[in-house]
Scaffold this motif. Structure first.
Motif, PDB file in Angstrom:
ATOM      1  N   SER A  93       0.826  -1.206   0.000  1.00 51.66           N
ATOM      2  CA  SER A  93       0.000   0.000   0.000  1.00 51.66           C
ATOM      3  C   SER A  93       0.863   1.259   0.000  1.00 51.66           C
ATOM      4  O   SER A  93       0.378   2.340  -0.304  1.00 51.66           O
ATOM      5  CB  SER A  93      -0.923   0.015   1.219  1.00 51.66           C
ATOM      6  OG  SER A  93      -0.151   0.067   2.405  1.00 51.66           O
TER       7      SER A  93
ATOM      8  N   THR B 287       3.542   3.679  -4.775  1.00 51.63           N
ATOM      9  CA  THR B 287       2.633   4.528  -5.538  1.00 51.63           C
ATOM     10  C   THR B 287       2.242   3.849  -6.856  1.00 51.63           C
ATOM     11  O   THR B 287       2.902   2.908  -7.305  1.00 51.63           O
ATOM     12  CB  THR B 287       3.287   5.888  -5.849  1.00 51.63           C
ATOM     13  OG1 THR B 287       4.408   5.660  -6.694  1.00 51.63           O
ATOM     14  CG2 THR B 287       3.723   6.594  -4.572  1.00 51.63           C
ATOM     15  N   THR B 288       1.212   4.365  -7.455  1.00 52.21           N
ATOM     16  CA  THR B 288       0.748   3.829  -8.741  1.00 52.21           C
ATOM     17  C   THR B 288       1.820   4.012  -9.804  1.00 52.21           C
ATOM     18  O   THR B 288       2.045   3.130 -10.627  1.00 52.21           O
ATOM     19  CB  THR B 288      -0.539   4.552  -9.172  1.00 52.21           C
ATOM     20  OG1 THR B 288      -1.469   4.501  -8.098  1.00 52.21           O
ATOM     21  CG2 THR B 288      -1.142   3.924 -10.399  1.00 52.21           C
ATOM     22  N   ARG B 289       2.495   5.147  -9.755  1.00 54.85           N
ATOM     23  CA  ARG B 289       3.549   5.436 -10.736  1.00 54.85           C
ATOM     24  C   ARG B 289       4.698   4.435 -10.608  1.00 54.85           C
ATOM     25  O   ARG B 289       5.199   3.919 -11.614  1.00 54.85           O
ATOM     26  CB  ARG B 289       4.059   6.856 -10.503  1.00 54.85           C
ATOM     27  CG  ARG B 289       5.276   7.199 -11.286  1.00 54.85           C
ATOM     28  CD  ARG B 289       4.965   8.199 -12.315  1.00 54.85           C
ATOM     29  NE  ARG B 289       6.147   8.455 -13.111  1.00 54.85           N
ATOM     30  CZ  ARG B 289       6.107   9.097 -14.230  1.00 54.85           C
ATOM     31  NH1 ARG B 289       4.960   9.536 -14.668  1.00 54.85           N
ATOM     32  NH2 ARG B 289       7.193   9.295 -14.909  1.00 54.85           N
ATOM     33  N   GLN B 290       5.114   4.148  -9.364  1.00 56.31           N
ATOM     34  CA  GLN B 290       6.195   3.184  -9.153  1.00 56.31           C
ATOM     35  C   GLN B 290       5.783   1.808  -9.659  1.00 56.31           C
ATOM     36  O   GLN B 290       6.569   1.102 -10.270  1.00 56.31           O
ATOM     37  CB  GLN B 290       6.537   3.097  -7.670  1.00 56.31           C
ATOM     38  CG  GLN B 290       7.288   4.282  -7.137  1.00 56.31           C
ATOM     39  CD  GLN B 290       7.432   4.228  -5.630  1.00 56.31           C
ATOM     40  OE1 GLN B 290       6.542   3.734  -4.940  1.00 56.31           O
ATOM     41  NE2 GLN B 290       8.536   4.728  -5.121  1.00 56.31           N
ATOM     42  N   SER B 291       4.536   1.445  -9.413  1.00 57.39           N
ATOM     43  CA  SER B 291       4.044   0.148  -9.853  1.00 57.39           C
ATOM     44  C   SER B 291       4.052   0.049 -11.377  1.00 57.39           C
ATOM     45  O   SER B 291       4.482  -0.955 -11.944  1.00 57.39           O
ATOM     46  CB  SER B 291       2.628  -0.057  -9.309  1.00 57.39           C
ATOM     47  OG  SER B 291       2.085  -1.253  -9.775  1.00 57.39           O
ATOM     48  N   ALA B 292       3.604   1.110 -12.035  1.00 59.71           N
ATOM     49  CA  ALA B 292       3.570   1.115 -13.500  1.00 59.71           C
ATOM     50  C   ALA B 292       4.988   1.066 -14.069  1.00 59.71           C
ATOM     51  O   ALA B 292       5.251   0.331 -15.027  1.00 59.71           O
ATOM     52  CB  ALA B 292       2.842   2.353 -13.996  1.00 59.71           C
ATOM     53  N   ASP B 293       5.898   1.849 -13.481  1.00 57.17           N
ATOM     54  CA  ASP B 293       7.292   1.851 -13.959  1.00 57.17           C
ATOM     55  C   ASP B 293       7.913   0.468 -13.830  1.00 57.17           C
ATOM     56  O   ASP B 293       8.608  -0.003 -14.730  1.00 57.17           O
ATOM     57  CB  ASP B 293       8.131   2.865 -13.187  1.00 57.17           C
ATOM     58  CG  ASP B 293       7.782   4.303 -13.537  1.00 57.17           C
ATOM     59  OD1 ASP B 293       7.106   4.507 -14.568  1.00 57.17           O
ATOM     60  OD2 ASP B 293       8.178   5.204 -12.782  1.00 57.17           O
TER      61      ASP B 293
ATOM     62  N   ARG C 252       6.366  -2.404 -13.815  1.00 57.35           N
ATOM     63  CA  ARG C 252       5.736  -3.289 -14.799  1.00 57.35           C
ATOM     64  C   ARG C 252       6.321  -3.052 -16.187  1.00 57.35           C
ATOM     65  O   ARG C 252       6.570  -3.994 -16.930  1.00 57.35           O
ATOM     66  CB  ARG C 252       4.224  -3.038 -14.802  1.00 57.35           C
ATOM     67  CG  ARG C 252       3.416  -4.277 -14.912  1.00 57.35           C
ATOM     68  CD  ARG C 252       1.921  -4.123 -14.741  1.00 57.35           C
ATOM     69  NE  ARG C 252       1.349  -2.847 -15.034  1.00 57.35           N
ATOM     70  CZ  ARG C 252       0.854  -2.015 -14.124  1.00 57.35           C
ATOM     71  NH1 ARG C 252       0.877  -2.333 -12.860  1.00 57.35           N
ATOM     72  NH2 ARG C 252       0.323  -0.856 -14.462  1.00 57.35           N
TER      73      ARG C 252
END
Length: 69
Positions: free
Chosen positions: A25, A28-34, A36
């Motif tokens: 949790s 961040t969404t950005r870190q997760s996307a990067d 991936r």
């Protein structure tokens, strides 16, 4: 002989600095996307490399070329 129990001491902390990997949790969404995107790029590179390796078999040498009979 019995040693007396000391109750004043606090237990030693095994990992005082906290966990190395952040809780999901906290990512961040950005870190997760990067992450991936990088993973998918590496998959593509590996797939290209394997496709080149297995695209065509190594040619069989003719019997008279390597060893004179």
């Amino acid at each position: 002989m019995c040693l007396p129990r000391v109750r004043d001491e606090e237990p030693a902390q095994v990992y005082p600095e906290g966990p190395r990997h952040p809780h999901p949790s906290q990512i961040t969404t950005r870190q997760s996307a990067d992450k991936r995107i990088i993973y998918m790029r590496n998959l593509r590179k590996e797939k290209r490399k394997l496709n080149k390796q297995f695209m065509r078999p190594a040619p069989m040498p003719e019997p008279g070329l390597l060893w004179p009979s």
